[in-house]
Design an enzyme around this catalytic site. Structure first.
Site, PDB file in Angstrom:
ATOM      1  N   THR A  11       1.881  -6.076   3.446  1.00  0.00           N
ATOM      2  CA  THR A  11       3.190  -5.560   3.840  1.00  0.00           C
ATOM      3  C   THR A  11       4.078  -6.593   4.528  1.00  0.00           C
ATOM      4  O   THR A  11       5.297  -6.587   4.346  1.00  0.00           O
ATOM      5  CB  THR A  11       2.986  -4.349   4.780  1.00  0.00           C
ATOM      6  OG1 THR A  11       2.392  -3.302   4.011  1.00  0.00           O
ATOM      7  CG2 THR A  11       4.285  -3.851   5.356  1.00  0.00           C
ATOM      8  N   ASP A  55      -1.060  -6.689  -2.880  1.00  0.00           N
ATOM      9  CA  ASP A  55      -1.296  -5.583  -1.963  1.00  0.00           C
ATOM     10  C   ASP A  55      -2.810  -5.590  -1.730  1.00  0.00           C
ATOM     11  O   ASP A  55      -3.587  -5.724  -2.690  1.00  0.00           O
ATOM     12  CB  ASP A  55      -0.882  -4.271  -2.654  1.00  0.00           C
ATOM     13  CG  ASP A  55      -0.996  -3.078  -1.728  1.00  0.00           C
ATOM     14  OD1 ASP A  55       0.051  -2.432  -1.496  1.00  0.00           O
ATOM     15  OD2 ASP A  55      -2.108  -2.768  -1.272  1.00  0.00           O
ATOM     16  N   SER A  56      -3.249  -5.458  -0.500  1.00  0.00           N
ATOM     17  CA  SER A  56      -4.675  -5.687  -0.234  1.00  0.00           C
ATOM     18  C   SER A  56      -5.581  -4.616  -0.821  1.00  0.00           C
ATOM     19  O   SER A  56      -6.802  -4.763  -0.816  1.00  0.00           O
ATOM     20  CB  SER A  56      -4.932  -5.843   1.261  1.00  0.00           C
ATOM     21  OG  SER A  56      -4.924  -4.611   1.914  1.00  0.00           O
ATOM     22  N   SER A  57      -5.004  -3.543  -1.353  1.00  0.00           N
ATOM     23  CA  SER A  57      -5.843  -2.567  -2.056  1.00  0.00           C
ATOM     24  C   SER A  57      -6.462  -3.214  -3.305  1.00  0.00           C
ATOM     25  O   SER A  57      -7.442  -2.703  -3.845  1.00  0.00           O
ATOM     26  CB  SER A  57      -5.017  -1.329  -2.445  1.00  0.00           C
ATOM     27  OG  SER A  57      -3.851  -1.740  -3.127  1.00  0.00           O
ATOM     28  N   THR A  87      -3.011  -4.683   5.379  1.00  0.00           N
ATOM     29  CA  THR A  87      -3.838  -3.996   6.382  1.00  0.00           C
ATOM     30  C   THR A  87      -4.879  -3.062   5.773  1.00  0.00           C
ATOM     31  O   THR A  87      -5.872  -2.741   6.414  1.00  0.00           O
ATOM     32  CB  THR A  87      -2.963  -3.192   7.370  1.00  0.00           C
ATOM     33  OG1 THR A  87      -2.262  -2.177   6.643  1.00  0.00           O
ATOM     34  CG2 THR A  87      -1.993  -4.091   8.097  1.00  0.00           C
ATOM     35  N   ASP A  88      -4.653  -2.608   4.525  1.00  0.00           N
ATOM     36  CA  ASP A  88      -5.545  -1.572   3.985  1.00  0.00           C
ATOM     37  C   ASP A  88      -6.998  -2.035   3.877  1.00  0.00           C
ATOM     38  O   ASP A  88      -7.922  -1.251   4.106  1.00  0.00           O
ATOM     39  CB  ASP A  88      -5.042  -1.084   2.622  1.00  0.00           C
ATOM     40  CG  ASP A  88      -3.790  -0.229   2.766  1.00  0.00           C
ATOM     41  OD1 ASP A  88      -3.540   0.260   3.893  1.00  0.00           O
ATOM     42  OD2 ASP A  88      -3.065  -0.053   1.771  1.00  0.00           O
ATOM     43  N   ARG A 220     -22.980   7.854   5.183  1.00  0.00           N
ATOM     44  CA  ARG A 220     -22.222   8.160   6.406  1.00  0.00           C
ATOM     45  C   ARG A 220     -22.744   9.493   6.924  1.00  0.00           C
ATOM     46  O   ARG A 220     -22.382  10.571   6.441  1.00  0.00           O
ATOM     47  CB  ARG A 220     -20.722   8.193   6.121  1.00  0.00           C
ATOM     48  CG  ARG A 220     -20.206   6.814   5.674  1.00  0.00           C
ATOM     49  CD  ARG A 220     -18.717   6.782   5.484  1.00  0.00           C
ATOM     50  NE  ARG A 220     -18.015   6.884   6.747  1.00  0.00           N
ATOM     51  CZ  ARG A 220     -17.062   7.785   6.995  1.00  0.00           C
ATOM     52  NH1 ARG A 220     -16.695   8.659   6.078  1.00  0.00           N
ATOM     53  NH2 ARG A 220     -16.466   7.819   8.161  1.00  0.00           N
ATOM     54  N   CYS A 253     -19.080   9.177  12.949  1.00  0.00           N
ATOM     55  CA  CYS A 253     -18.325   9.078  14.203  1.00  0.00           C
ATOM     56  C   CYS A 253     -17.767   7.671  14.353  1.00  0.00           C
ATOM     57  O   CYS A 253     -18.431   6.691  14.005  1.00  0.00           O
ATOM     58  CB  CYS A 253     -19.225   9.375  15.399  1.00  0.00           C
ATOM     59  SG  CYS A 253     -19.790  11.072  15.422  1.00  0.00           S
TER      60      CYS A 253
HETATM   61  N1  ASP Z   1      -0.786  -1.565   1.199  1.00  0.00           N
HETATM   62  C1  ASP Z   1      -0.569  -2.654   2.144  1.00  0.00           C
HETATM   63  C2  ASP Z   1      -1.695  -3.668   1.962  1.00  0.00           C
HETATM   64  O1  ASP Z   1      -2.770  -3.435   2.420  1.00  0.00           O
HETATM   65  C3  ASP Z   1      -0.546  -2.142   3.531  1.00  0.00           C
HETATM   66  C4  ASP Z   1      -0.272  -3.178   4.589  1.00  0.00           C
HETATM   67  O2  ASP Z   1      -0.303  -4.361   4.389  1.00  0.00           O
HETATM   68  O3  ASP Z   1      -0.004  -2.747   5.727  1.00  0.00           O
HETATM   69  O4  ASP Z   1      -1.483  -4.681   1.366  1.00  0.00           O
END
Ligand code: ASP
Length: 315
Positions: A11, A55-57, A87-88, A220, A253
């Site tokens: 992002t 995109d990190s997905s 962040t993903d 889990r 948890c």
């Molecule tokens: N979909 C984005 C990613 O992981 C989300 C992010 O970067 O916050 O690349």
């Protein structure tokens, strides 16, 4: 102070398009240049970007290998490293670097942003700047710098899907470093390791089917390591173990981890060869299982390595 920035996408550098946010070349690069040109961050830097930015997905184990190799190949030329990442799956990559950078003796800081730099109120510049500082000052190891916090690379998880303070790390008893006398990248190959969350009503046949098609599994469990009283579970796990497939128990948890012997419901599975994931996050247990399986060792060595902490992923 010389820092290498390894830019994967995410992002931070995205721009709006008719299909939603997409990675864009130049946005992060410009921000970084301004930080150094204005003297906000001291020293010098180089940036190397993944082609294409993603995109990190879309991250895969081979991307971890690419990041790790960049750091190892250019290790002597830099004092610290920053990985800019979506962040993903940032927590997965931070874990992968924590395990895979064997003998790391410098800081590697992973960061990203919840809002694009081009958007008002973005956290991108702050995270980038603080990551550059951390690359100069943090102890050796793999850390996540996000929203003003420096977090353990093998204990971190994304805990919020929209707040700027989106990451949390549990307490750790050792720094995020895989100790060894010399540096090397220990690479990853791909395995099918599902993460299966127990829910009331799950059938023995379902677990059996999952394990049949998998190279191992991360369970889990409820609370401290209990699971539904399904008679077939024990036999299914034993059969998987006989085939050399790791079966690792973690907790649903967020904190506390598992203690498999505490309740009879978890204790009776210990004799089936299940591995106690202790307080490792499911993310860390998954990445560690890939890491250990990628070495292609015999079953006893695989089990022994999964059972002991490598880089503070559990205490
Ligand atoms: N979909 C984005 C990613 O992981 C989300 C992010 O970067 O916050 O690349």
């Amino acid at each position: 102070m010389k820092t290498l920035f390894v830019y994967m996408g995410g992002t931070m550098g995205m721009i709006p398009s008719k299909d939603g946010l997409v990675p864009s070349i130049g946005v992060v690069e410009n921000c970084l240049q301004k930080l150094y040109d204005t003297g906000d961050v001291l020293g010098s830097y180089e940036i190397i970007a993944a082609k294409p930015l993603i995109d990190s997905s879309a991250i895969e184990p081979e991307d971890w290998n690419w990041i790790g190799s960049q750091i190892v190949d250019r290790y002597d030329d830099f004092d610290g490293f920053v990985v800019i990442h979506g962040t993903d799956t940032l927590a997965y990559s931070a874990c992968a670097l924590s395990f895979g950078l064997v003998g790391l003796g410098k800081p590697v800081i992973v960061t990203g942003a919840m809002l694009p730099l081009v958007m008002e109120g973005s956290d991108g510049r702050k995270n980038l700047r603080e990551a550059a500082f951390a690359a100069a000052k943090a102890p050796a190891g793999v850390w996540v710098q996000f929203a003003g916090k420096l977090m353990h690379g093998a204990r971190v998880r994304k805990s919020h899907s929209s707040a700027l303070d989106a990451f949390f790390d549990a307490e750790a008893s050792a720094p995020p470093r895989h100790l060894a006398t010399s540096l090397r990248w220990q690479g990853y190959t791909t395995f099918n390791i599902p993460l299966l969350t127990f829910v009331p009503g799950i059938s023995g046949q379902f677990l059996s089917q999952c394990l049949h098609d998998a190279d191992g599994i991360i369970l889990r469990c409820y609370g401290a390591g209990t699971m539904p009283e399904v008679p077939e579970f024990k036999e299914t796990i034993r059969a998987a173990r006989l085939e050399g497939k790791p079966v690792v128990a973690t907790s649903k948890c967020a904190d506390g981890g598992v203690a498999l012997g505490r309740y009879a419901s978890g204790a009776n599975l210990l004799s089936s060869g299940i591995i106690d994931g202790k307080s490792a996050t499911a993310t860390a247990a998954y990445v560690k299982t890939l890491f250990v399986l990628s070495k292609g060792q015999d079953d006893a060595s695989t089990l022994a390595e999964l059972a002991r902490p490598i880089c503070g992923e559990f205490g």
